[in-house]
Scaffold this motif. Structure first.
Motif, short mmCIF file in Angstrom:
data_model
loop_
_atom_site.label_atom_id
_atom_site.label_comp_id
_atom_site.label_asym_id
_atom_site.label_seq_id
_atom_site.Cartn_x
_atom_site.Cartn_y
_atom_site.Cartn_z
N GLU A 1 -2.23 9.52 -7.43
CA GLU A 1 -2.71 8.78 -6.26
C GLU A 1 -2.05 9.22 -4.96
O GLU A 1 -2.62 9.11 -3.90
CB GLU A 1 -2.44 7.28 -6.47
N LEU A 2 -0.82 9.66 -5.05
CA LEU A 2 -0.10 10.05 -3.84
C LEU A 2 0.53 11.41 -4.02
O LEU A 2 1.75 11.53 -4.07
CB LEU A 2 1.00 9.03 -3.53
N ARG B 1 -3.16 2.47 1.43
CA ARG B 1 -3.00 3.47 0.38
C ARG B 1 -3.95 4.65 0.63
O ARG B 1 -3.58 5.80 0.47
CB ARG B 1 -3.27 2.87 -0.99
N ASP B 2 -5.16 4.30 1.04
CA ASP B 2 -6.15 5.33 1.31
C ASP B 2 -5.67 6.26 2.43
O ASP B 2 -5.75 7.48 2.33
CB ASP B 2 -7.47 4.66 1.70
N GLY C 1 -2.79 8.38 1.19
CA GLY C 1 -3.22 9.34 0.17
C GLY C 1 -3.74 10.62 0.79
O GLY C 1 -3.76 11.66 0.16
N GLU D 1 -4.20 -3.62 1.57
CA GLU D 1 -3.38 -2.74 0.72
C GLU D 1 -4.13 -1.44 0.42
O GLU D 1 -3.58 -0.35 0.53
CB GLU D 1 -3.01 -3.47 -0.57
N GLU D 2 -5.40 -1.57 0.06
CA GLU D 2 -6.19 -0.38 -0.26
C GLU D 2 -6.33 0.54 0.96
O GLU D 2 -6.27 1.76 0.84
CB GLU D 2 -7.60 -0.78 -0.73
N GLY E 1 0.81 -1.21 0.00
CA GLY E 1 0.00 0.00 0.00
C GLY E 1 0.84 1.27 0.00
O GLY E 1 0.37 2.33 -0.35
N TYR E 2 2.10 1.14 0.42
CA TYR E 2 2.98 2.31 0.41
C TYR E 2 3.46 2.62 -1.00
O TYR E 2 3.98 3.70 -1.26
CB TYR E 2 4.21 2.08 1.30
N ARG E 3 3.35 1.61 -1.85
CA ARG E 3 3.79 1.80 -3.23
C ARG E 3 5.18 2.40 -3.28
O ARG E 3 6.08 1.98 -2.62
CB ARG E 3 2.83 2.74 -3.95
#
Ligand SMILES: Nc1ncnc2c1ncn2[C@@H]1O[C@H](COP(=O)(O)OP(=O)(O)OP(=O)(O)O)[C@@H](O)[C@H]1O
Ligand SMILES: [Mg+2]
Length: 568
Positions: A541-542, A323-324, A327, A319-320, A271-273
């Motif tokens: 996204e980020l 990320r959420d 973000g 993961e989402e 999720g940190y990508r």
């Protein structure tokens, strides 16, 4: 022929079962504290001597037991928590097997004092699984279990115990894990007469986390709150900029029950990508809530693992959720305080406005931009100022916003390249005069292994004998883009193994390319260019992080200015 199959005596069977449940003092602490919590204790006190090797004591002020129950509790499969196999689905208590007490009692000298607050209290003594005494005792409601001489009758197991310090640490961890499941319950830990932990009752999860993980670490966490389908994820994750390669803490719960799961941790990290360095390991606490029948909690002897019916779904939601949370984060980029990212701080008034003729530089080449806004030239209305030819600055109602033009553009290009690599690719712009470049052996190797990606972003390259290659076409992400230089630098980065820690090769390529293709610091920009840049950044996204995990945006809150100028 003599009979060779025999039923084991109970005592031996108990000892074998104990091997699975009781591995070390920490397992005893875990089981006894779980029982105290299942008995609705408000306060739990744990005392250890020599890491629990000589003494483990757990006292609670929970419901306690009447005499018959107390005697029965020491029998295998004696439990008050479930009655039928069906009760196992969605069981909310920690316990359900009726194994822990008899297992512990079979490998130690155990004393149990308990009272239900109504009938006379009882004190039981068990040694190596044999009930020696049952006496009346005067005590308040609640239960105290004292375990002495763990593994006294199984010397082989005793030998496996580690140093006092190591056993103490493990027991301490077992207790803090449970303390996090019940922030409303008070806990105390005393080790060899010294108080090592004391957390009061009625804390919030954030307060409890601060108390057991330390304020310094918890100060770097941001809240998670996410729901998808029947999954819900809450908790805390570390800001990307604060993640370090070592010393992290992780904790997972499902329906209030702690469990281990390296794959879910990895999903959270995914999720940190691209916002953390590849070697960094963020701290996190994630509490999942799922439908009772979506998880099986009875798959591990010490209940340390669980099984999800929809494992892929669980990983995806985790993961989402991460990320959420990230973000929405501006994190360390807010001067003077930490804050949550709740979308860009936009200028006052109608933030977006259709602007005729605003399509200059960035519109001439839409190759690397998202198609979502292509052709629709909207922009910020507030005046934008470029400072040091490097930062774009504007006024928002709550403060001054400063954006690093290179970092911002890097984030934009990175995300569009990722999209292109998964899609049809970008059109290339033919060069009138092809360019010949000389590469090193390492660079030729890198070019060969990333040939597909190189083509997908819009480069057309051909070998030209020896170490030379010819560049026939280049992408065109912005007018000041130098295709040949970008190609050279990207290939050199890949050859040198830059971003080499990233496991995903597409992301690795995209990060190298984005870094080299983005406009640089020190580059003057026109106002329309700055507007396009910000708009595209806020579509990513980020937005708050570039591909190196650094900030793209710094906010100077208005209240911080007022504070510094003594206006409040
Ligand atoms: N601290 C306590 N306060 C009140 N009752 C307790 C306490 N500890 C144990 N008991 C009672 O003793 C029973 C047996 O405890 P034990 O830990 O052996 O089994 P369990 O908790 O039911 O299941 P598991 O083996 O999964 O932990 C419990 O079901 C509970 O009724
Ligand atoms: Mg139990």
């Amino acid at each position: 022929m003599a009979r060779r199959v025999a039923i084991l005596p109970d005592a031996v069977a108990d000892q074998i079962a104990a091997g699975e449940v009781v591995e070390r003092p920490a397992s005893v602490v875990k089981e006894l504290v779980e029982n105290a919590l299942d008995a609705d204790a408000c306060h739990v006190r744990v005392r250890l001597e020599q890491g629990g090797k000589t003494l483990i004591e757990v006292s609670d002020d929970g419901t306690g037991m009447g005499r018959e129950d107390a005697v029965l509790a020491l029998d295998r499969h004696a439990t008050s928590k479930i009655r039928t196999a069906a009760d196992l689905v969605g069981v909310r208590s920690f316990g359900f097997r009726g194994e822990a007490l008899p297992a512990i009692a079979s490998v130690s000298r155990l004393a149990l004092a308990t009272s239900d607050g109504e009938t006379e209290g009882s004190e039981l003594a068990v040694a190596g699984g044999r009930l020696d005494r049952v006496d009346p005792v005067a005590r308040q409601r609640g239960t105290t279990v004292i375990v002495r001489g763990l593994f006294f009758n199984t010397p082989a197991r005793r030998k496996f115990l580690r140093s006092t310090a190591s056993e103490t640490r493990a027991a301490h961890d077992a207790l803090t894990t449970l303390a996090l499941t019940h922030p409303g319950t008070g806990f105390e830990l005393e080790v060899d007469g010294i108080q090592r932990l004391h957390v009061p009752e009625n804390q919030s999860l954030a307060e409890r986390l601060g108390a057991v993980w330390g304020r310094e670490l918890t100060g770097t966490l941001v809240p998670v709150s996410y729901a998808a389908g029947s999954f819900q994820v809450t908790g805390f994750v570390q800001r990307p900029a604060d993640a370090k390669p070592t010393g992290r803490r992780t904790q997972l719960f499902v329906n209030g029950r702690p469990f281990r799961d390296p794959f879910l941790i990895r999903a959270a990290e995914a999720g940190y990508r691209s916002s953390i360095h590849p070697g960094d390991r963020p701290s996190l606490l994630l509490a999942l809530t799922v439908a009772p029948d979506a998880v099986d909690v009875n798959v591990h002897p010490a209940k340390l693992e669980v099984r999800f019916r929809d494992r892929i779904g669980a990983e995806r939601v985790v993961e989402e959720a991460v990320r959420d949370a990230l973000g929405r984060l501006v994190a360390a980029t807010v001067v003077g305080r930490s804050a949550e990212w709740s979308g860009p701080s936009l200028p006052a008034g109608p933030a977006f406005e259709t602007r005729e003729g605003a399509e200059e530089a960035f519109d001439q080449a839409e190759l690397l931009t998202s198609s979502a806004i292509a052709g629709d030239s909207t922009g910020f209305r507030a005046p934008l100022v470029q400072m040091f030819d490097t930062y774009v600055v504007y006024e928002a109602p709550d403060g001054v916003v400063i954006v690093d033009q290179h970092s911002a553009h890097e984030r934009i290009i990175y995300e569009s390249v990722i999209a292109q690599l998964h899609g049809p690719g970008a059109p290339a712009q033919q060069l009138l005069l092809p360019i010949t470049l000389e590469l090193t052996d390492e660079e030729l190797d890198a070019l060969e292994s990333f040939a597909q990606e190189v083509r997908a972003v819009g480069f057309e390259v051909e070998p030209f004998g020896g170490r030379s290659v010819v560049l026939h076409a280049v992408p065109s992400p912005h007018p000041r883009f130098d295709g040949a230089a970008c190609f050279r630098e990207t290939i050199a980065d890949l050859a040198r193994g830059r971003f080499g820690g990233w496991s995903n090769r597409l992301e690795r390529f995209a990060a190298s390319f984005a870094c080299r293709a983005a406009i640089k610091a020190g580059q003057p920009l026109s106002e329309p260019e700055m507007r396009r840049l910000l708009l595209r950044l806020f579509e990513t996204e980020l937005p708050p992080h570039d591909v190196h995990g650094r900030a793209t945006i710094v906010q100077l809150p208005r209240e911080e200015l007022e504070r510094r100028f003594g206006r409040r």
